[in-house]
Design an enzyme around this catalytic site. Structure first.
Site, PDB file in Angstrom:
ATOM      1  N   HIS A 124     -12.141  33.850 -17.613  1.00 18.32           N
ATOM      2  CA  HIS A 124     -13.458  33.268 -17.400  1.00 18.32           C
ATOM      3  C   HIS A 124     -13.359  31.746 -17.434  1.00 18.32           C
ATOM      4  O   HIS A 124     -12.370  31.181 -17.889  1.00 18.32           O
ATOM      5  CB  HIS A 124     -14.441  33.740 -18.475  1.00 18.32           C
ATOM      6  CG  HIS A 124     -13.918  33.547 -19.878  1.00 18.32           C
ATOM      7  ND1 HIS A 124     -13.384  34.581 -20.614  1.00 18.32           N
ATOM      8  CD2 HIS A 124     -13.822  32.454 -20.662  1.00 18.32           C
ATOM      9  CE1 HIS A 124     -12.989  34.124 -21.792  1.00 18.32           C
ATOM     10  NE2 HIS A 124     -13.248  32.824 -21.852  1.00 18.32           N
ATOM     11  N   ARG A 134       0.266  31.776 -23.429  1.00 22.77           N
ATOM     12  CA  ARG A 134      -0.373  32.899 -24.103  1.00 22.77           C
ATOM     13  C   ARG A 134      -1.559  33.302 -23.225  1.00 22.77           C
ATOM     14  O   ARG A 134      -2.475  32.523 -22.990  1.00 22.77           O
ATOM     15  CB  ARG A 134      -0.825  32.477 -25.498  1.00 22.77           C
ATOM     16  CG  ARG A 134      -1.571  33.578 -26.274  1.00 22.77           C
ATOM     17  CD  ARG A 134      -3.019  33.251 -26.306  1.00 22.77           C
ATOM     18  NE  ARG A 134      -3.796  34.081 -27.205  1.00 22.77           N
ATOM     19  CZ  ARG A 134      -5.118  34.058 -27.258  1.00 22.77           C
ATOM     20  NH1 ARG A 134      -5.809  33.242 -26.492  1.00 22.77           N
ATOM     21  NH2 ARG A 134      -5.773  34.840 -28.081  1.00 22.77           N
ATOM     22  N   ASP A 189      -4.814  34.750 -22.505  1.00 17.73           N
ATOM     23  CA  ASP A 189      -6.007  35.114 -23.253  1.00 17.73           C
ATOM     24  C   ASP A 189      -6.698  36.310 -22.611  1.00 17.73           C
ATOM     25  O   ASP A 189      -6.804  36.409 -21.384  1.00 17.73           O
ATOM     26  CB  ASP A 189      -6.965  33.920 -23.281  1.00 17.73           C
ATOM     27  CG  ASP A 189      -8.244  34.215 -24.025  1.00 17.73           C
ATOM     28  OD1 ASP A 189      -8.171  34.488 -25.230  1.00 17.73           O
ATOM     29  OD2 ASP A 189      -9.325  34.165 -23.394  1.00 17.73           O
ATOM     30  N   LEU A 247      -8.671  40.680 -17.965  1.00 23.28           N
ATOM     31  CA  LEU A 247      -8.157  40.044 -16.750  1.00 23.28           C
ATOM     32  C   LEU A 247      -7.875  41.076 -15.667  1.00 23.28           C
ATOM     33  O   LEU A 247      -8.027  40.808 -14.478  1.00 23.28           O
ATOM     34  CB  LEU A 247      -6.886  39.266 -17.103  1.00 23.28           C
ATOM     35  CG  LEU A 247      -6.340  38.279 -16.085  1.00 23.28           C
ATOM     36  CD1 LEU A 247      -7.293  37.122 -15.882  1.00 23.28           C
ATOM     37  CD2 LEU A 247      -4.969  37.761 -16.531  1.00 23.28           C
ATOM     38  N   GLU A 281      -2.374  38.583 -25.052  1.00 19.15           N
ATOM     39  CA  GLU A 281      -3.309  39.072 -26.053  1.00 19.15           C
ATOM     40  C   GLU A 281      -3.927  40.348 -25.487  1.00 19.15           C
ATOM     41  O   GLU A 281      -4.808  40.297 -24.630  1.00 19.15           O
ATOM     42  CB  GLU A 281      -4.401  38.038 -26.327  1.00 19.15           C
ATOM     43  CG  GLU A 281      -5.410  38.515 -27.361  1.00 19.15           C
ATOM     44  CD  GLU A 281      -6.739  37.772 -27.295  1.00 19.15           C
ATOM     45  OE1 GLU A 281      -7.439  37.740 -28.319  1.00 19.15           O
ATOM     46  OE2 GLU A 281      -7.092  37.250 -26.221  1.00 19.15           O
ATOM     47  N   HIS A 336      -6.317  32.773 -35.266  1.00 17.87           N
ATOM     48  CA  HIS A 336      -7.542  31.975 -35.184  1.00 17.87           C
ATOM     49  C   HIS A 336      -8.801  32.812 -35.022  1.00 17.87           C
ATOM     50  O   HIS A 336      -9.908  32.288 -35.164  1.00 17.87           O
ATOM     51  CB  HIS A 336      -7.437  30.988 -34.025  1.00 17.87           C
ATOM     52  CG  HIS A 336      -7.352  31.654 -32.681  1.00 17.87           C
ATOM     53  ND1 HIS A 336      -6.307  32.473 -32.334  1.00 17.87           N
ATOM     54  CD2 HIS A 336      -8.170  31.623 -31.597  1.00 17.87           C
ATOM     55  CE1 HIS A 336      -6.489  32.935 -31.102  1.00 17.87           C
ATOM     56  NE2 HIS A 336      -7.605  32.435 -30.634  1.00 17.87           N
TER      57      HIS A 336
END
Length: 543
Positions: free
Chosen positions: A106, A201, A203, A208, A245, A310
């Site tokens: 996004h 990385r 996301d 996706l 991820e 995080h």
């Protein structure tokens, strides 16, 4: 097995940080690249050889930088592209690789692509996003934040259509089925690879390749884009890596690894959740179940193991009753929980700052099959700030000294990008780098020893693993074999000392490598003692 140079990630120590909250160099209250560059010697001394940087792109910061308005630049608050290049140069001098977030599920709603797409139905950017004039379903099972959003579709009056968003409504999904979007993503990758980064990385990798709202696009085509990304990246830099991820069920994991031609690494969400359930129960059984759930992966692929990162500690693989066990043990108050399925705390407060348990957990992390991830501040036992909204509770500024603002910034406290923790137990006056560097018995110096020992045990990262029976439900033992060498690790999840008998060790000489205590040498009987919340690493000598 022949050593393959490009499998460096198998024995790496990856350290995750947000530039914004790490070190401020100019006194504006916001961490920046010059500040991070000045801190690289600290990370190098700790033994870190790979940094993962959270998003640092221009952004309105409605989602901590994950809402991006320009993929080809640095947020001016954090510095310039020139500052980034200087940072990369210094990292390379110190032997530290850098991987960055690739957030291409996004964009921000403020991205020029979306603004042009919503303004003109005939714009070339209109098909960059997924639109529907009358979506038939809200897809509640696909909503990333079910307690915040109630649909994956949002109506835009200017566009006169609904746009797809799996995350927040201010983050419209890109249309990965569009060849122009895929080409743009490869250009973004190529840009940062030219500046020296060692990988990405990915996301929200499952979203996706989800295909929601797309027509005439097969799942195979979307999944194939993972391979396209890999091939493109390796055409520019042969030792670069892709870390996905992907919090998915075991049967879906092969989609991301393929036969070794897609992702190099995957976050080990399954093992992370089963590990915390085992810790809550003080019983190794569920950890062993979690390990057995993991599918076999190609030899060039790897798990990335973590304790906390995080985001929240997500528990969605566990049943409702199992989640409640973890909440009761580590997040008993409602304010400590998030999204109805996770914990928004750092590890030290979850363990009531019990040094024994903190060491036990990170010792376990560094021996489990895979590559360990360390989140900034974990090495000094930083706490959290539950007064902050949502996930930001675990994203407070780094605590460097006991001086003003914890040495993070010289700005006025009300100008800081994130408050400094200042309470009696986890505040910067008590918990900081400078203090612990001078204390030989500090957690920071323990971590340096842990990292150095792990780097001397490539078997944990590269070898084949085997669970060993201990005869005790509280004590977990496993070994890893690689190129004729074997290392063994034992961890006691209970607060009581435990004696275990391990047949593999009978008649063998065990070299003590690392432990919570200076134990008596092994007597070759196979019986070993481990303290309450204790841990021991051995090298097994067959002679």
């Amino acid at each position: 097995m022949k050593y393959v140079k490009n499998l460096w990630y198998k024995n790496a120590i990856i350290y995750s940080l947000d530039v914004e909250t790490f070190k401020d160099s100019n006194g504006d209250g916001i961490g920046d690249f010059p500040g991070l560059t000045s801190s690289l010697t600290y990370l190098s001394g700790l033994g870190i050889d790979c940094l993962w940087l959270l998003p640092f792109y221009p952004s309105p910061n409605c989602d901590d930088g994950y809402d991006i308005t320009d993929y080809y630049s640095v947020d001016p608050r954090l510095g310039s592209l020139g500052d980034f290049v200087e940072f990369m140069h210094r990292a390379r001098e110190l032997g530290i690789r850098v991987i960055i977030d690739l957030v291409v599920n996004h964009t921000s709603i403020q991205h020029p692509w979306f603004q042009e797409a919503r303004s003109d139905k005939n714009s070339n950017y209109r098909p960059y996003y997924v639109w529907s004039e009358n979506p038939s379903e809200s897809h509640p099972d696909l909503i990333a934040f079910p307690t915040v959003e109630d649909s994956v579709w949002e109506y835009d009056e200017k566009a006169e259509a609904y746009y797809l968003h799996h995350f927040y409504k201010h983050q419209p999904d890109l249309n990965i089925g569009n060849p122009a979007v895929r080409e743009e993503i490869l250009k973004i990758m190529g840009f940062w690879l030219e500046l020296g980064i060692a990988g990405f990385r990915i996301d929200a990798a499952p979203f996706l390749i989800q295909g929601t709202g797309l027509e005439n696009v097969t799942p195979e085509k979307l999944q194939g884009f993972l391979q396209e990304m890999r091939e493109f990246m390796l055409s520019r830099r042969t030792d670069a890596i892709l870390l996905a991820e992907a919090n998915v069920e075991p049967e879906k994991i092969p989609l991301y690894f393929g036969k070794g031609e897609r992702m190099h690494l995957l976050f080990n969400f399954i093992l992370n959740q089963y590990m915390f359930l085992a810790l809550a129960r003080q019983d190794k059984t569920v950890l062993e179940e979690g390990l057995k759930l993991l599918p076999e992966i190609p030899s060039t692929c790897q798990w990335l193991n973590f304790v906390r990162h995080h985001d929240e500690l997500t528990l969605d693989f566990l049943s409702g009753s199992q989640q409640e066990e973890i909440f009761a043990a580590f997040a008993p108050e409602e304010n400590m929980q998030i999204f109805g399925r996770g914990v928004r705390r750092r590890l030290a407060p979850m363990m009531n700052n019990d040094r024994r348990r903190i060491e036990l957990i990170y010792s376990l992390l560094f021996t489990l099959p895979g590559t360990p991830l360390l989140r900034y501040g974990a090495e000094i036992g930083m706490g959290d700030d539950l007064c902050l909204h949502g996930r930001t509770s675990v994203r407070t500024a780094m605590q460097w000294t006991d001086e003003f603002n914890g040495g993070f910034s010289t700005a006025n406290p009300d100008e800081l990008t994130r408050p400094i923790i200042s309470d009696d137990e986890y505040g910067y006056k008590k918990v900081n780098v400078a203090f612990q560097e001078r204390d030989p018995s500090s957690l920071l110096n323990w971590f340096e020893h842990l990292i150095r020992t792990r780097q001397q045990c490539p078997e944990f990262g590269r070898g084949t693993w085997e669970i060993l029976e201990t005869g005790k439900s509280c004590t977990f033992a496993h070994c890893c074999h690689w190129e004729g060498a074997t290392v063994l690790a034992i961890h006691n999840f209970s607060d009581r000392p435990c004696h275990v008998n391990i047949p593999l060790c009978k008649g063998k000489h065990l070299w003590d490598l690392f432990g919570d205590h200076q134990y008596e040498p092994s007597d070759h009987s196979g019986e070993l003692c481990v303290n309450g919340y204790g841990y021991r690493w051995f090298r097994v000598d067959e002679r």
